[in-house]
Design an enzyme around this catalytic site. Structure first.
Site, short mmCIF file in Angstrom:
data_model
loop_
_atom_site.label_atom_id
_atom_site.label_comp_id
_atom_site.label_asym_id
_atom_site.label_seq_id
_atom_site.Cartn_x
_atom_site.Cartn_y
_atom_site.Cartn_z
N ASP A 145 27.91 43.81 30.93
CA ASP A 145 27.48 44.88 30.64
C ASP A 145 26.70 45.53 31.67
O ASP A 145 26.22 44.81 32.59
CB ASP A 145 26.67 44.54 29.23
N ASP A 181 24.07 48.71 31.14
CA ASP A 181 22.67 49.23 30.72
C ASP A 181 21.73 48.18 30.02
O ASP A 181 22.33 47.39 29.13
CB ASP A 181 22.69 50.42 29.78
N GLU A 197 26.86 60.19 21.11
CA GLU A 197 26.70 59.64 19.68
C GLU A 197 25.27 59.52 19.46
O GLU A 197 24.86 59.71 18.23
CB GLU A 197 27.43 58.15 19.60
N THR A 236 29.59 50.94 27.65
CA THR A 236 29.28 52.05 26.78
C THR A 236 29.14 53.24 27.57
O THR A 236 29.46 54.27 27.04
CB THR A 236 28.19 51.87 25.67
N THR A 237 28.56 53.01 28.75
CA THR A 237 27.84 54.40 29.53
C THR A 237 28.95 54.98 30.09
O THR A 237 30.22 54.47 30.35
CB THR A 237 26.72 53.75 30.51
C1 XBP Z 1 24.73 51.44 26.69
C2 XBP Z 1 24.53 52.58 26.04
C3 XBP Z 1 24.77 53.93 26.47
C4 XBP Z 1 23.41 54.47 27.62
C5 XBP Z 1 23.46 55.96 27.88
O1 XBP Z 1 24.92 50.43 25.77
O2 XBP Z 1 24.38 52.64 25.04
O3 XBP Z 1 24.99 55.14 25.65
O4 XBP Z 1 22.39 54.13 26.71
O5 XBP Z 1 24.83 56.21 28.55
P1 XBP Z 1 25.76 49.15 26.49
P2 XBP Z 1 25.54 57.40 28.37
O6 XBP Z 1 24.50 48.49 27.65
O7 XBP Z 1 25.91 48.21 25.30
O8 XBP Z 1 27.02 49.34 27.34
O9 XBP Z 1 24.69 58.48 28.09
O10 XBP Z 1 26.29 57.62 29.53
O11 XBP Z 1 26.37 57.42 26.99
MG MG Z 2 23.25 46.95 27.62
#
Ligand code: XBP
Ligand code: MG
Length: 252
Positions: free
Chosen positions: A10, A12, A56, A120-121
């Site tokens: 993962d 973020d 989202e 997800t990012t």
């Molecule tokens: C990360 C997220 C992302 C970031 C923002 O989740 O939810 O949406 O917060 O990125 P994970 P974006 O660590 O589970 O992947 O604005 O580019 O979506």
């Molecule tokens: Mg994460």
């Protein structure tokens, strides 16, 4: 016995603590620039992290305040600017990798373990983090960078993990996921993956029941001991998390 062949990372909260001082700040800069009076403070952003994906998350913020929804095109425009601000923040070098991340990545890569990302990012946000926090040589050290809207259902859905494994041509029996959040753990679990969780300030209260190891961070040999939160396999020598620990989890 299942053999560890691949680590699925993962991004973020796991590779780096990007949410509070990175994504959150970038959203607020985009809101300000668009003349909106909305700002996400640190606790509010923590609540909004219940929904993964930036577009989202904006939509959810309107829904939960019973406001008329923003049109999708407006959300997309706002989010594109947010991503540019985020890239700038990352390029400024203010968000380091979490302790032990580079060590563990290097240890695994040198041992011939395939490295991949399942996040997800947005892809360009991920690229910025790799370039500025890890170094551009790492682009070729990750076999697959699975990110963002490539799958319609984001975490906690398992889809991004399924996508990454399909691209890699590898089964969940040979992969281990590294996560930081409840939604990330749920996604990894639903994809049939073993999972190690390194919590952070936003996720330490999440439910990780069933995870294979939950720690405060991956840690480094020359730093203070990590905190072990859940260790159902009774792994020992957890001063920091090593590749040997991950292999033991995989074989258990
Ligand atoms: C990360 C997220 C992302 C970031 C923002 O989740 O939810 O949406 O917060 O990125 P994970 P974006 O660590 O589970 O992947 O604005 O580019 O979506
Ligand atoms: Mg994460």
């Amino acid at each position: 016995m299942a053999e560890l062949k691949c680590l699925l990372w993962d991004v973020d909260g796991t590779l780096a603590d990007t949410e509070r001082d990175g994504h959150r700040v970038a959203f607020n800069l985009a809101f300000e620039e668009a003349g909106m009076d909305r700002r996400w403070d640190v606790p509010t952003y923590g609540e909004l992290l219940a929904v993964t994906g930036g577009k989202e998350r904006i939509k959810f913020d309107y829904q939960r305040r019973d406001l008329e929804p923003l049109p999708d095109e407006e959300i997309a425009r706002l989010h594109a600017r947010k991503t540019e601000h985020y890239q700038g923040l990352i390029a400024s070098g203010e968000i380091p990798l979490r302790p032990g991340v580079k060590r563990l990545l290097t240890e695994a890569y040198d041992a011939g373990i395939t490295l991949s990302v399942a996040t997800t990012t947005t892809p360009s946000a991920l690229d910025a983090l790799i370039e500025h926090s890890l170094g551009s040589e790492w682009f070729k050290q990750f076999a697959v960078l699975a990110a963002g809207d490539i799958v319609p259902a984001k975490k906690p859905a398992p889809d991004i993990y399924f996508y990454a494994m399909q691209e890699l041509g590898i089964s969940s029996d040979n992969c281990l996921a590294l996560e930081d959040s409840g939604n990330g753990w749920l996604a990894a679990h639903a994809a049939g993956l073993k999972c190690v969780v390194a919590i952070n300030d936003y996720t330490h209260m999440h439910d990780f029941t069933g995870a294979d190891l939950v720690v405060s961070e991956f840690g480094d040999p020359d730093a203070k001991n990590i905190f072990v939160i859940e260790n159902p396999l009774n792994l020992d020598n957890l001063h920091h998390v090593t590749l040997a620990h991950l292999k033991t989890i995989m074989g258990a």
